[in-house]
Structure formats: structure tokens, C-alpha cells
Design a protein around this motif. Structure first.
Motif, PDB file in Angstrom:
ATOM      1  N   VAL A  25       0.980  -1.237   0.181  1.00 15.45           N
ATOM      2  CA  VAL A  25      -0.233  -0.013   0.136  1.00 15.45           C
ATOM      3  C   VAL A  25       0.762   0.973   0.221  1.00 15.45           C
ATOM      4  O   VAL A  25       0.368   2.118  -0.683  1.00 15.45           O
ATOM      5  CB  VAL A  25      -1.334   0.390   1.224  1.00 15.45           C
ATOM      6  CG1 VAL A  25      -1.379   1.949   1.563  1.00 15.45           C
ATOM      7  CG2 VAL A  25      -1.855  -1.103   1.127  1.00 15.45           C
ATOM      8  N   THR A  26       1.599   1.141   0.751  1.00 20.20           N
ATOM      9  CA  THR A  26       3.002   2.422   0.924  1.00 20.20           C
ATOM     10  C   THR A  26       3.142   3.114  -0.162  1.00 20.20           C
ATOM     11  O   THR A  26       2.964   3.577  -0.879  1.00 20.20           O
ATOM     12  CB  THR A  26       3.945   2.251   1.827  1.00 20.20           C
ATOM     13  OG1 THR A  26       3.298   1.915   3.225  1.00 20.20           O
ATOM     14  CG2 THR A  26       4.933   3.790   1.588  1.00 20.20           C
ATOM     15  N   THR A  78       2.404   1.963  -3.633  1.00 16.07           N
ATOM     16  CA  THR A  78       1.345   1.691  -4.292  1.00 16.07           C
ATOM     17  C   THR A  78       1.007   3.084  -3.907  1.00 16.07           C
ATOM     18  O   THR A  78       0.510   4.797  -5.574  1.00 16.07           O
ATOM     19  CB  THR A  78      -0.272   1.209  -4.109  1.00 16.07           C
ATOM     20  OG1 THR A  78       0.617  -0.123  -4.511  1.00 16.07           O
ATOM     21  CG2 THR A  78      -1.318   2.107  -5.718  1.00 16.07           C
ATOM     22  N   THR A  79       0.821   4.152  -3.038  1.00 17.06           N
ATOM     23  CA  THR A  79       0.468   5.799  -2.522  1.00 17.06           C
ATOM     24  C   THR A  79       1.778   6.033  -2.784  1.00 17.06           C
ATOM     25  O   THR A  79       1.400   7.528  -3.273  1.00 17.06           O
ATOM     26  CB  THR A  79      -0.117   5.760  -1.423  1.00 17.06           C
ATOM     27  OG1 THR A  79      -0.728   4.799  -0.794  1.00 17.06           O
ATOM     28  CG2 THR A  79       0.112   7.144  -0.606  1.00 17.06           C
ATOM     29  N   VAL A  86       1.017   6.910  -6.755  1.00 15.82           N
ATOM     30  CA  VAL A  86       0.156   7.768  -6.845  1.00 15.82           C
ATOM     31  C   VAL A  86       0.662   9.782  -6.925  1.00 15.82           C
ATOM     32  O   VAL A  86       0.324  10.104  -7.132  1.00 15.82           O
ATOM     33  CB  VAL A  86      -0.800   7.372  -6.069  1.00 15.82           C
ATOM     34  CG1 VAL A  86      -2.041   8.549  -6.204  1.00 15.82           C
ATOM     35  CG2 VAL A  86      -1.429   6.083  -7.131  1.00 15.82           C
ATOM     36  N   SER A  97       3.041  -0.977 -10.080  1.00 16.81           N
ATOM     37  CA  SER A  97       2.094  -0.642  -8.609  1.00 16.81           C
ATOM     38  C   SER A  97       2.248  -2.343  -8.233  1.00 16.81           C
ATOM     39  O   SER A  97       2.922  -3.318  -7.602  1.00 16.81           O
ATOM     40  CB  SER A  97       0.842  -0.096  -8.328  1.00 16.81           C
ATOM     41  OG  SER A  97       1.253   0.964  -8.667  1.00 16.81           O
TER      42      SER A  97
END
Length: 353
Positions: free
Chosen positions: A22-23, A25-26, A29, A46
Motif C-alpha cells: 500500500v505504501t 502504491t501510494t 500515486v 504498482s
């Protein structure tokens, strides 16, 4: 160190995988927003990053299982010396430690099986060879079938019978087919009967000239306190314990020595503490943990008395198993002189009513 070795839980490792994915991917983004990167490119990166991290974590999860599979195949082929690494602190680490413990137990069982076959073969070969030699001499006319020759053959037959009987006892005990028929009994008349049988057997064997088992020079002494002491145990199984301990003590006693059978009340209802003391050479401390192993004759290989065969090394093993059947304990106690074997029987338990 493997990727997941520091973690204390597989759940924690999987949680770390989710957080890292998640980190990343964030962050991608945010990078896309500030650099006008297309969303599909961010998505591709990702996915690639998540797959790499997942592969990294999956390798850490499956590598100990692959190692266990390899070791298990080696064990199936008879190699019990292989072990797996147990460095992890999570559930797989506990599984690896349990696996290693199982492998060590199987290795010990396999070693014991091989030793048992070798020792039994050796023990059976000795009396059979002696009996065969006597009979061949009679058949060939070298010696006559007089009483002395027949007594020699009888000694070998009796030794063979004793060995077979003790092996059968151990087999029954190992398989759990020996029922425990515990009852209350008076200790003094019971133990005096056991010693009386031992004296009668020694006298009979001594008259026939059958070696150290017939020693009549050793004095057997019974010490029961209080005299009205009662116990709760299986009388037949306890007879095996006492008879084997007394026989072993007599064999290792010096000429005209003294063997004392002592009985005292234990801590619980119907419990009993027995001690067998002799005046022999004793047992070195380094040997005490091994004397109850099968076919172990200790470091004193030549007991006192002429013509001794040293025994089969099974008597103390049978005594230990009979005591274990009662849920008691047996061991070597400290003694200023000779050897002291202490037996503790728990007596009547709550489950027995």
C-alpha cells in the motif's frame, strides 16, 4: 537469514506485506500526481512492485516448508541425521523445532532398533552355541551323556529361557498389554516372601553348580518400618521389580556381603518407598543415567563369584518399565558404600478411587 526470520508471527509478516504494498502504491500515486505520469504507468509499476514483494515474502514462507519436505524424503529413505533450520521465531519456526525433535526421536528409535537386533542376536548366539557344543560332543562320542554334561546343557537352556522370558516381558510392557492389577497388601510378609524365594532359588542353583546366580554367601536383610506398613500396587509387577533389583545387587556384592531391602511409607495414601542397598563397587555417576537401558551391563563387567555370565542387561530395564507402569520413579540414590537403588510408587490415586 531468510526474509521472514525476524518476525514472530506469520500474520505479522503478511501484515507487513500489505503495508509495504500500500505504501509503495501510494507513493507512486503521489509521484504520478506531481509529475503528470499516466495512471496506467503507475498501475503497471504498482503491480510489478507488489509482485516482487509478494515473491520475496512467499519465498520466506515456503523455503522452510521446502526444506522440511527434503528432509522428510531423506528420512523416508532411512537417513535420520538430517535437520531443518529452526532460526525463525514465528509459527513456522515452532514447526521446524518440532520437526527436528521428531527427527531426533526417530533417529534414536532407529538406532535402538539396530542395537536391539545386534544385542539380541549376540545374547541368543552365546547359549545356543554352548548348547550346540555340548550336544555335538555327546553325539560324536567325545563326552558321555552323564549328569554333569547334562547339567551343562541345562544351564545353557535355562539362560536361553531367561533371555526369551525377559524379552517377552519387555515386549508386553512396550505394547501396553500388561494390565495393572493394583491392590492393597501388607509389605512385610510380601517382601519377606520375595526374599525367601530368592534364597531358595540361589540355594537350588548353587547345589547344581550353575555359577554366580547361585551365590548363597550373600546375606539378604529386610528392613520394613513400621512393621504394619501397607502399600497399594500390582503385586506381580512389583515382584519383578524387587526380584530383579535384589538379583542385580547379589551379583555385584563382595563375598559374604550384605544386601538390604528397605521399605518405608511414601507421601501419599498407599504409597511406598523401596531401597535396595548392596556393598559392591557401586555405580559411577557418569553411568547412572544408562543403567536402566536395555542390554546395558554397566562398567563393572565381571560381578563377584565364579562362572558369572554377567546377566543379559535386561533386569533393570524391566524394573524401570514396571515402575513406570505404576506411575512411579526409580533411580540411583547417593550412598556412602556400594549401590543404592530407590523406587517410589505413588499408591492409590484419585482416579483409582
Amino acid at each position: 537469514m531468510r526474509p521472514l526470520d525476524p518476525y514472530r508471527s506469520v500474520k505479522a509478516a503478511l501484515g507487513a506485506l500489505v503495508i509495504v504494498s500500500v505504501t509503495i502504491t501510494t507513493l507512486l500515486v503521489f509521484v504520478a500526481i506531481h509529475t503528470d505520469t499516466e495512471l496506467r504507468i503507475v498501475t503497471i509499476f504498482s503491480i510489478i512492485a507488489t509482485m516482487l514483494i509478494t515473491q520475496f515474502v512467499a519465498h520466506g514462507l515456503t523455503s522452510p516448508l521446502d526444506e522440511m519436505k527434503t528432509v522428510a524424503r531423506a528420512m523416508a529413505n532411512g537417513d535420520y541425521s538430517r535437520r531443518v533450520r529452526a532460526e525463525r521465531r514465528d509459527e513456522l519456526g515452532d514447526l521446524a523445532a518440532t520437526f527436528n525433535h521428531m527427527a531426533a526421536d526417530l533417529e534414536a528409535v532407529d538406532r535402538h532398533r539396530k542395537e536391539l537386533v545386534a544385542n539380541v542376536s549376540h545374547e541368543l548366539r552365546t547359549p545356543i552355541a554352548g548348547l550346540r557344543g555340548v550336544l555335538e560332543n555327546v553325539v560324536d562320542g567325545v563326552s558321555k551323556a552323564d549328569p554333569e554334561t547334562m547339567r551343562t546343557a541345562l544351564r545353557q537352556t535355562e539362560r536361553l529361557g531367561r533371555l526369551v522370558e525377559t524379552l517377552l516381558d519387555l515386549s508386553r510392557l512396550d505394547n501396553g498389554v500388561v494390565p495393572l492389577r493394583a491392590r492393597r497388601f501388607e509389605v512385610w510378609p510380601y517382601l519377606s516372601g520375595v526374599l525367601r524365594e530368592a534364597n531358595m532359588a540361589a540355594a537350588a542353583v548353587g547345589q547344581n553348580g550353575r555359577g554366580a546366580r547361585g551365590r548363597t554367601d550373600v546375606h539378604l536383610h529386610l528392613d520394613v518400618s513400621p512393621p504394619e506398613l501397607a502399600a497399594y500396587a500390582d503385586a506381580e509387577r512389583l515382584h519383578q521389580v524387587v526380584a530383579n533389583l535384589v538379583d542385580n545387587a547379589v551379583k555385584h556384592s563382595p563375598p559374604h556381603g550384605r544386601v538390604t531391602l528397605r521399605a518405608r511409607r511414601g507421601a501419599g495414601a498407599g504409597s511406598l518407598e523401596l531401597e535396595v542397598l548392596d556393598e559392591g563397587p557401586g555405580i559411577p555417576e557418569s553411568e547412572r543415567h544408562r543403567i536402566f537401558e536395555r542390554f546395558n551391563r554397566g562398567c563393572v563387567s565381571t560381578p563377584h563369584g565364579p562362572g558369572s555370565d554377567g546377566g543379559t542387561g535386561l533386569g533393570l530395564a524391566i524394573a524401570r518399565w514396571a515402575v513406570d507402569l505404576h506411575g512411579g520413579s526409580i533411580g540411583v540414590a547417593e550412598s556412602a558404600r556400594g549401590c543404592r537403588i530407590r523406587v517410589t510408587l505413588p499408591g492409590r490415586t484419585q482416579d483409582q478411587g
